[in-house]
Design a protein around this motif. Structure first.
Motif, PDB file in Angstrom:
ATOM      1  N   UNK A 132      71.051  12.594  54.771  1.00 42.77           N
ATOM      2  CA  UNK A 132      72.328  12.093  54.728  1.00 42.77           C
ATOM      3  C   UNK A 132      72.669  10.808  54.203  1.00 42.77           C
ATOM      4  N   UNK A 133      73.752  10.239  54.177  1.00 39.51           N
ATOM      5  CA  UNK A 133      74.178   9.040  53.419  1.00 39.51           C
ATOM      6  C   UNK A 133      74.088   7.684  54.028  1.00 39.51           C
ATOM      7  N   UNK A 134      74.226   6.685  53.284  1.00 33.70           N
ATOM      8  CA  UNK A 134      74.025   5.331  53.666  1.00 33.70           C
ATOM      9  C   UNK A 134      74.899   5.189  54.906  1.00 33.70           C
ATOM     10  N   UNK A 135      76.287   5.568  54.710  1.00 30.98           N
ATOM     11  CA  UNK A 135      77.022   5.534  55.756  1.00 30.98           C
ATOM     12  C   UNK A 135      76.667   5.912  57.142  1.00 30.98           C
ATOM     13  N   UNK A 136      76.221   7.222  57.216  1.00 36.30           N
ATOM     14  CA  UNK A 136      75.686   8.086  58.383  1.00 36.30           C
ATOM     15  C   UNK A 136      74.383   7.056  58.937  1.00 36.30           C
ATOM     16  N   UNK A 137      73.543   6.603  58.093  1.00 39.87           N
ATOM     17  CA  UNK A 137      72.616   5.781  58.552  1.00 39.87           C
ATOM     18  C   UNK A 137      72.908   4.762  59.234  1.00 39.87           C
ATOM     19  N   UNK A 147      84.300  12.468  59.897  1.00 38.52           N
ATOM     20  CA  UNK A 147      83.811  12.507  58.800  1.00 38.52           C
ATOM     21  C   UNK A 147      83.245  11.099  58.801  1.00 38.52           C
ATOM     22  N   UNK A 148      81.826  10.856  58.298  1.00 36.35           N
ATOM     23  CA  UNK A 148      81.136   9.622  58.223  1.00 36.35           C
ATOM     24  C   UNK A 148      80.660   9.561  56.865  1.00 36.35           C
ATOM     25  N   UNK A 149      81.291   8.802  55.840  1.00 38.76           N
ATOM     26  CA  UNK A 149      80.954   8.979  54.558  1.00 38.76           C
ATOM     27  C   UNK A 149      81.246  10.333  54.064  1.00 38.76           C
ATOM     28  N   UNK A 150      80.108  10.845  53.419  1.00 39.86           N
ATOM     29  CA  UNK A 150      80.120  12.335  53.173  1.00 39.86           C
ATOM     30  C   UNK A 150      79.812  13.344  53.886  1.00 39.86           C
ATOM     31  N   UNK A 151      79.354  13.055  55.185  1.00 39.84           N
ATOM     32  CA  UNK A 151      78.592  13.644  56.215  1.00 39.84           C
ATOM     33  C   UNK A 151      79.598  13.947  57.289  1.00 39.84           C
ATOM     34  N   UNK A 152      79.421  14.724  58.393  1.00 43.93           N
ATOM     35  CA  UNK A 152      80.044  14.958  59.410  1.00 43.93           C
ATOM     36  C   UNK A 152      79.260  14.515  60.559  1.00 43.93           C
ATOM     37  N   UNK A 153      79.896  13.940  61.457  1.00 39.19           N
ATOM     38  CA  UNK A 153      79.390  13.375  62.760  1.00 39.19           C
ATOM     39  C   UNK A 153      79.741  14.190  63.849  1.00 39.19           C
ATOM     40  N   UNK A 161      75.616  15.760  59.786  1.00 41.63           N
ATOM     41  CA  UNK A 161      75.451  17.116  59.073  1.00 41.63           C
ATOM     42  C   UNK A 161      75.635  16.841  57.649  1.00 41.63           C
ATOM     43  N   UNK A 162      74.811  16.926  56.681  1.00 40.85           N
ATOM     44  CA  UNK A 162      74.826  16.593  55.451  1.00 40.85           C
ATOM     45  C   UNK A 162      75.568  17.661  54.429  1.00 40.85           C
ATOM     46  N   UNK A 163      76.523  17.454  53.355  1.00 38.23           N
ATOM     47  CA  UNK A 163      77.206  18.551  52.609  1.00 38.23           C
ATOM     48  C   UNK A 163      75.978  19.098  51.701  1.00 38.23           C
TER      49      UNK A 163
END
Length: 230
Positions: free
Chosen positions: A39-44, A212-218, A179-181
């Protein structure tokens, strides 16, 4: 509403949230264990905000041995660090593990030598004995101890084994999924749950949020009562 306090009063245990970062096809790592970073930095960063809400952050010994996590909240606005909890049946936590480096650490064990217990206590950890009839950590017994210690909310960041065991024991209240794309194909599953005999035995969830958080789905999902099917 303080869900953790209500959970302690009504269920006799803390509110348990399991956080999982995975690919869109539900894999948390490649078969060889490589997982940094799906996952992305934003998700972390967002995950740290959820850590900060909890009284305790829990993981299993497998994660400690593989990833050597700190389990701390690394945000500038953090006021207090949650208690770190490691479920470690045989007290295999290395004495130089990062989780022991600072703050309050609780280890839940089933079988361990007094010498090992003393060594970990010298590192500042508090060790609790909670054993079930299979020789592993008694998860329900552990929850009772946490309840007695007035722990309202536990944020679990663990591998499929511990996360699945908590789910099968009916101890999980909420899933926090990032969930990462991407798709990883063959890899490690999110939850180590036994094969179900039929769809009637599935664990039903109530999706409370998709963001959506960054490029990921929360995705935030609550576990429904086992008598209710989705």
């Amino acid at each position: 509403m303080n869900l953790g306090f209500l959970s302690r009063i009504e269920k006799g245990r803390p509110w348990i949230r399991v956080k999982i970062a995975a690919s869109l096809d539900g894999k948390t790592a490649l078969p060889n264990g490589e997982s940094q970073w799906i996952t992305s930095d934003a998700a972390r960063l967002d995950g740290h905000r959820w850590r900060m809400k909890a009284d305790a952050v829990m993981t299993g010994i497998g994660t400690v041995l593989t990833d050597d996590p700190q389990l701390t909240v690394r945000l500038p606005e953090v006021v207090r660090q949650p208690i770190r909890i490691v479920v470690d049946s045989h007290l295999k936590t290395p004495l130089d593990a990062k989780v022991l480096a600072q703050g309050t650490v609780w280890l839940f064990a089933a079988n361990a030598s007094p010498l090992r217990i003393d060594a970990l206590k010298e590192k500042g950890a508090e060790v609790f004995a909670a054993i079930n009839d299979t020789g592993r950590v008694d998860l329900e017994g552990m929850m009772r101890i946490l309840c007695e210690r007035e722990i309202n909310e536990v944020h679990v960041e663990a591998g499929a084994t511990l996360s699945g065991a908590l789910m099968e024991a009916g101890l999980v209240d909420e899933l926090l999924l990032y969930m990462a794309p991407c798709c990883l194909g063959r890899g490690r599953d999110m939850l180590g749950i036994r094969e179900l005999p039929s769809l009637d035995d599935r664990i039903a969830l109530d999706i409370r949020e998709v963001t959506q958080v960054g490029g990921d789905l929360r995705i935030v999902a609550r576990v429904l009562d086992r008598n209710r099917k989705g």
